[in-house]
Design a protein around this motif. Structure first.
Motif, mmCIF file in Angstrom:
data_model
loop_
_atom_site.group_PDB
_atom_site.id
_atom_site.type_symbol
_atom_site.label_atom_id
_atom_site.label_comp_id
_atom_site.label_asym_id
_atom_site.label_seq_id
_atom_site.Cartn_x
_atom_site.Cartn_y
_atom_site.Cartn_z
ATOM 1 N N LEU A 237 0.816 -1.219 0.000
ATOM 2 C CA LEU A 237 0.000 0.000 0.000
ATOM 3 C C LEU A 237 0.849 1.269 0.000
ATOM 4 O O LEU A 237 0.335 2.358 -0.208
ATOM 5 C CB LEU A 237 -0.922 0.033 1.232
ATOM 6 C CG LEU A 237 -2.164 -0.845 1.221
ATOM 7 C CD1 LEU A 237 -2.997 -0.579 2.461
ATOM 8 C CD2 LEU A 237 -2.999 -0.597 -0.021
ATOM 9 N N GLN A 238 2.131 1.114 0.289
ATOM 10 C CA GLN A 238 3.074 2.238 0.344
ATOM 11 C C GLN A 238 2.674 3.264 1.417
ATOM 12 O O GLN A 238 2.794 4.467 1.224
ATOM 13 C CB GLN A 238 3.183 2.920 -1.030
ATOM 14 C CG GLN A 238 3.728 1.997 -2.109
ATOM 15 C CD GLN A 238 3.786 2.659 -3.473
ATOM 16 O OE1 GLN A 238 2.856 3.345 -3.874
ATOM 17 N NE2 GLN A 238 4.887 2.453 -4.178
ATOM 18 N N VAL A 239 2.184 2.737 2.540
ATOM 19 C CA VAL A 239 1.823 3.602 3.661
ATOM 20 C C VAL A 239 3.090 4.005 4.408
ATOM 21 O O VAL A 239 3.876 3.158 4.824
ATOM 22 C CB VAL A 239 0.852 2.893 4.626
ATOM 23 C CG1 VAL A 239 0.590 3.761 5.863
ATOM 24 C CG2 VAL A 239 -0.460 2.594 3.905
ATOM 25 N N GLY A 463 -17.018 -1.564 2.016
ATOM 26 C CA GLY A 463 -16.510 -0.347 2.638
ATOM 27 C C GLY A 463 -15.291 0.219 1.936
ATOM 28 O O GLY A 463 -15.175 0.182 0.704
ATOM 29 N N LEU A 464 -14.363 0.740 2.716
ATOM 30 C CA LEU A 464 -13.145 1.329 2.156
ATOM 31 C C LEU A 464 -12.366 0.316 1.319
ATOM 32 O O LEU A 464 -11.694 0.675 0.357
ATOM 33 C CB LEU A 464 -12.251 1.859 3.282
ATOM 34 C CG LEU A 464 -12.732 3.107 4.018
ATOM 35 C CD1 LEU A 464 -11.809 3.408 5.186
ATOM 36 C CD2 LEU A 464 -12.792 4.303 3.076
ATOM 37 N N ALA A 465 -12.465 -0.948 1.693
ATOM 38 C CA ALA A 465 -11.685 -1.975 1.005
ATOM 39 C C ALA A 465 -12.030 -2.095 -0.475
ATOM 40 O O ALA A 465 -11.188 -2.530 -1.265
ATOM 41 C CB ALA A 465 -11.897 -3.337 1.694
ATOM 42 N N VAL A 466 -13.246 -1.707 -0.848
ATOM 43 C CA VAL A 466 -13.616 -1.801 -2.265
ATOM 44 C C VAL A 466 -13.738 -0.433 -2.918
ATOM 45 O O VAL A 466 -13.902 -0.360 -4.141
ATOM 46 C CB VAL A 466 -14.946 -2.579 -2.437
ATOM 47 C CG1 VAL A 466 -14.798 -4.005 -1.929
ATOM 48 C CG2 VAL A 466 -16.098 -1.860 -1.734
ATOM 49 N N ASN A 467 -13.654 0.622 -2.141
ATOM 50 C CA ASN A 467 -13.827 1.965 -2.706
ATOM 51 C C ASN A 467 -12.528 2.765 -2.838
ATOM 52 O O ASN A 467 -12.543 3.857 -3.409
ATOM 53 C CB ASN A 467 -14.813 2.781 -1.839
ATOM 54 C CG ASN A 467 -16.232 2.279 -2.017
ATOM 55 O OD1 ASN A 467 -16.671 2.016 -3.124
ATOM 56 N ND2 ASN A 467 -16.957 2.128 -0.904
ATOM 57 N N ILE A 468 -11.451 2.228 -2.308
ATOM 58 C CA ILE A 468 -10.156 2.915 -2.382
ATOM 59 C C ILE A 468 -9.180 2.098 -3.229
ATOM 60 O O ILE A 468 -8.962 0.915 -2.944
ATOM 61 C CB ILE A 468 -9.550 3.126 -0.970
ATOM 62 C CG1 ILE A 468 -10.531 3.861 -0.061
ATOM 63 C CG2 ILE A 468 -8.225 3.877 -1.074
ATOM 64 C CD1 ILE A 468 -10.911 5.245 -0.526
ATOM 65 N N PRO A 469 -8.600 2.665 -4.270
ATOM 66 C CA PRO A 469 -7.617 1.943 -5.093
ATOM 67 C C PRO A 469 -6.455 1.460 -4.235
ATOM 68 O O PRO A 469 -5.962 2.171 -3.361
ATOM 69 C CB PRO A 469 -7.157 2.986 -6.112
ATOM 70 C CG PRO A 469 -8.248 4.009 -6.143
ATOM 71 C CD PRO A 469 -8.818 4.044 -4.761
ATOM 72 N N LEU A 470 -6.003 0.245 -4.485
ATOM 73 C CA LEU A 470 -4.936 -0.339 -3.683
ATOM 74 C C LEU A 470 -3.646 0.444 -3.771
ATOM 75 O O LEU A 470 -2.818 0.392 -2.876
ATOM 76 C CB LEU A 470 -4.684 -1.791 -4.112
ATOM 77 C CG LEU A 470 -5.776 -2.790 -3.743
ATOM 78 C CD1 LEU A 470 -5.384 -4.184 -4.198
ATOM 79 C CD2 LEU A 470 -6.060 -2.787 -2.262
ATOM 80 N N SER A 471 -3.439 1.190 -4.831
ATOM 81 C CA SER A 471 -2.199 1.928 -5.007
ATOM 82 C C SER A 471 -2.183 3.230 -4.216
ATOM 83 O O SER A 471 -1.158 3.904 -4.124
ATOM 84 C CB SER A 471 -1.967 2.240 -6.481
ATOM 85 O OG SER A 471 -3.030 3.039 -6.983
ATOM 86 N N LEU A 472 -3.348 3.608 -3.646
ATOM 87 C CA LEU A 472 -3.444 4.899 -2.968
ATOM 88 C C LEU A 472 -2.865 4.818 -1.572
ATOM 89 O O LEU A 472 -3.239 3.983 -0.766
ATOM 90 C CB LEU A 472 -4.909 5.339 -2.885
ATOM 91 C CG LEU A 472 -5.181 6.711 -2.268
ATOM 92 C CD1 LEU A 472 -4.583 7.795 -3.153
ATOM 93 C CD2 LEU A 472 -6.682 6.937 -2.105
ATOM 94 N N SER A 473 -1.938 5.692 -1.268
ATOM 95 C CA SER A 473 -1.371 5.767 0.086
ATOM 96 C C SER A 473 -2.243 6.635 0.962
ATOM 97 O O SER A 473 -2.752 7.659 0.538
ATOM 98 C CB SER A 473 0.049 6.345 0.031
ATOM 99 O OG SER A 473 0.498 6.689 1.323
ATOM 100 N N GLU A 474 -2.401 6.239 2.214
ATOM 101 C CA GLU A 474 -3.193 7.038 3.144
ATOM 102 C C GLU A 474 -2.530 8.379 3.412
ATOM 103 O O GLU A 474 -3.182 9.343 3.768
ATOM 104 C CB GLU A 474 -3.376 6.273 4.455
ATOM 105 C CG GLU A 474 -4.287 7.025 5.419
ATOM 106 C CD GLU A 474 -4.704 6.212 6.614
ATOM 107 O OE1 GLU A 474 -3.882 5.467 7.127
ATOM 108 O OE2 GLU A 474 -5.843 6.332 7.053
ATOM 109 N N CYS A 475 -1.244 8.434 3.243
ATOM 110 C CA CYS A 475 -0.522 9.677 3.552
ATOM 111 C C CYS A 475 -0.355 10.536 2.327
ATOM 112 O O CYS A 475 0.541 11.317 2.258
ATOM 113 C CB CYS A 475 0.814 9.337 4.168
ATOM 114 S SG CYS A 475 0.689 8.256 5.591
#
Length: 475
Positions: A237-239, A463-475
């Protein structure tokens, strides 16, 4: 329903991240199966081992390191004592050799790609977190055992009756908050004193104290370590880790060379509300960034919620003069009792109840412990526990990529802050006028868990698991 005696060391377990139900539980299950083989057969007779993962363990097992955990357990490595830095090396060796050192004694063929089967569309009826171990012996016999990782590192073998194995008679049996309050009122004992009396059924007071302080030292070391580690979390996820940068920014150039000097440097920054708030968040982030990196943490009562109680306890130690051993000891005992009541009356498994069962329960535990530690009555402590959970009801578990990172790490900061707020509210309130009891909120939590869609129970299907692209970092 038989009474289930639960010890402080059942609620607080030292282990390896990132998940108590998906990492620590399967790791323990593998150890139990290994012991089963040793007791009934010779390990030298085993020629093949396979692992079947069902339900939530299959769907988010990769992100939670379930496959890594079962391999470590089958090699007789222990999550309490193993050198965590060597885990990647050991798993890489299995991958390279296509062999596993069963029980640390005998090499058996083991290609993880074939030997660990993720049954994404199959679930067993008893619990979503199920796994089976299959062993083939040289004479052609097949050995099979199924286990359920029911949350918080607790494991049940199929057919096992809860509370039957090693059952003891406690002087103050507690199944509900009302039971705990009854004993407190009847004896005049504080919550932590009732817990200590019960713990004496299993071991001496000195042994309990030593074990609890070891729990605290592990929490403390995890916070300190996490506040000084930089880089990205594993998993793709590159967090980016945040605790170390926040720690540095908050200290504003103050230097130190040990944990004790670090605490002194933190205190030197004053007691401004925003400053303290930032530190509580920093403590929680530190623990769960370590947890996400396969670091050593304490289930509190789970790995996914491992940062809430250490953050609140560290807040108490640093900013509320709670550094004395007795105060820390009592805090952990009180927290453990609230956690055990939730386990008996509802669940501490996100796969059963969503994140309300993890962050919500940990926040409730921390709120009660902090309230009693700050001089609150037993009723105020239970009121604080109720307030904290009431405002986590319905919280879903929807980890992006099946990793215990987004939104899990930040949720620990929220749980810690809510615990402190709940404690403050309870300390300024009269419990006799409360409209909602802790037992009522625990029942409500269980009702909510049963109504909640499985999409929001640690499956990464909603939820977030299907609505957020896996490549997107939270930061």
């Amino acid at each position: 329903m038989p009474h289930e005696p639960i010890s402080v060391f059942d609620i607080f377990k030292i282990g390896v991240g990132p998940s108590s139900s998906h990492t620590l539980g399967p790791w323990r299950a593998a150890q139990y199966f290994l012991n089963h083989l040793r007791e009934r057969h010779n390990l030298n007779d085993v020629i093949e081992v396979k692992v079947l993962l069902y339900g939530s363990l299959a769907k988010t097992g990769k992100g939670h390191g379930t496959d890594i955990a079962v391999q470590m357990g089958l090699m007789a490595e222990d999550p309490v004592t193993c050198i965590v830095q060597k885990i990647p090396e050991k798993i890489a060796t299995i991958q390279e050799k296509k062999q596993l050192l069963l029980g640390g004694e005998k090499w058996v063929p083991f290609d993880p790609a074939d030997a660990i089967v993720f049954l994404m569309k199959e679930s067993l009826p008893y619990h979503p977190n199920a796994l089976s171990f299959l062993a083939t012996l040289a004479n052609g016999d097949h050995i099979a055992s199924t286990y359920y990782s029911v949350g918080g590192g607790f494991v049940q073998q199929e057919g096992e009756i809860v509370g039957q194995a090693g059952a003891v008679q406690l002087p103050f049996p507690v199944d509900k908050a009302a039971d705990l309050l009854h004993w407190c009122m009847k004896t005049g004992l504080a919550i932590h004193d009732v817990v200590l009396e019960n713990e004496s059924t299993w071991r001496t007071e000195a042994a309990t104290r030593a074990g609890v302080l070891w729990i605290w030292e592990t929490m403390r070391d995890c916070i300190y370590r996490g506040c000084h580690q930089q880089g990205e979390l594993p998993g793709g996820l590159q967090v980016k880790r945040r605790a170390a940068d926040l720690n540095k920014r908050l200290l504003n150039g103050r230097t130190y060379s040990s944990y004790e000097e670090w605490i002194a440097a933190i205190r030197a920054g004053g007691s401004d509300f925003k400053y303290i708030l930032d530190w509580v968040s920093c403590f929680a982030l530190a623990v769960n960034e370590e947890n996400a990196s396969f670091g050593r943490v304490v289930t509190a009562p789970t790995n996914g919620a491992a940062g809430v109680i250490p953050a609140v306890l560290h807040y108490f130690v640093v900013f509320c003069d709670g550094h004395k051993e007795d105060a820390i000891f009592n805090f952990i005992l009180t927290a453990s009792e609230v956690g055990s009541i939730f386990k008996k009356g509802s669940t501490i498994s996100a796969a059963m109840g969503g994140c309300q069962a993890e962050i919500g329960v940990s926040s409730s535990m921390a709120a009660a412990a902090l309230t009693e530690s700050m001089g609150g009555t037993q009723r105020q402590a239970l009121m604080a526990a109720e307030i904290a959970m009431e405002h986590h009801l319905g919280l879903t578990c929807d980890p992006i990529g099946g990793l215990v990172q987004v939104p899990c790490i930040e949720r620990n900061t929220m749980g810690a802050i809510k615990a402190i707020t709940a404690s403050q509210l309870a300390l300024q309130s009269a419990p006799d006028f409360a409209k909602v009891s802790l037992d009522a909120v625990i029942k409500t939590m269980w009702d909510t868990a049963q109504d909640m869609s499985s999409k929001y129970k640690e499956t990464a299907d909603g939820g977030l698991a299907v609505n957020i692209p896996l490549s997107l970092s939270e930061c």
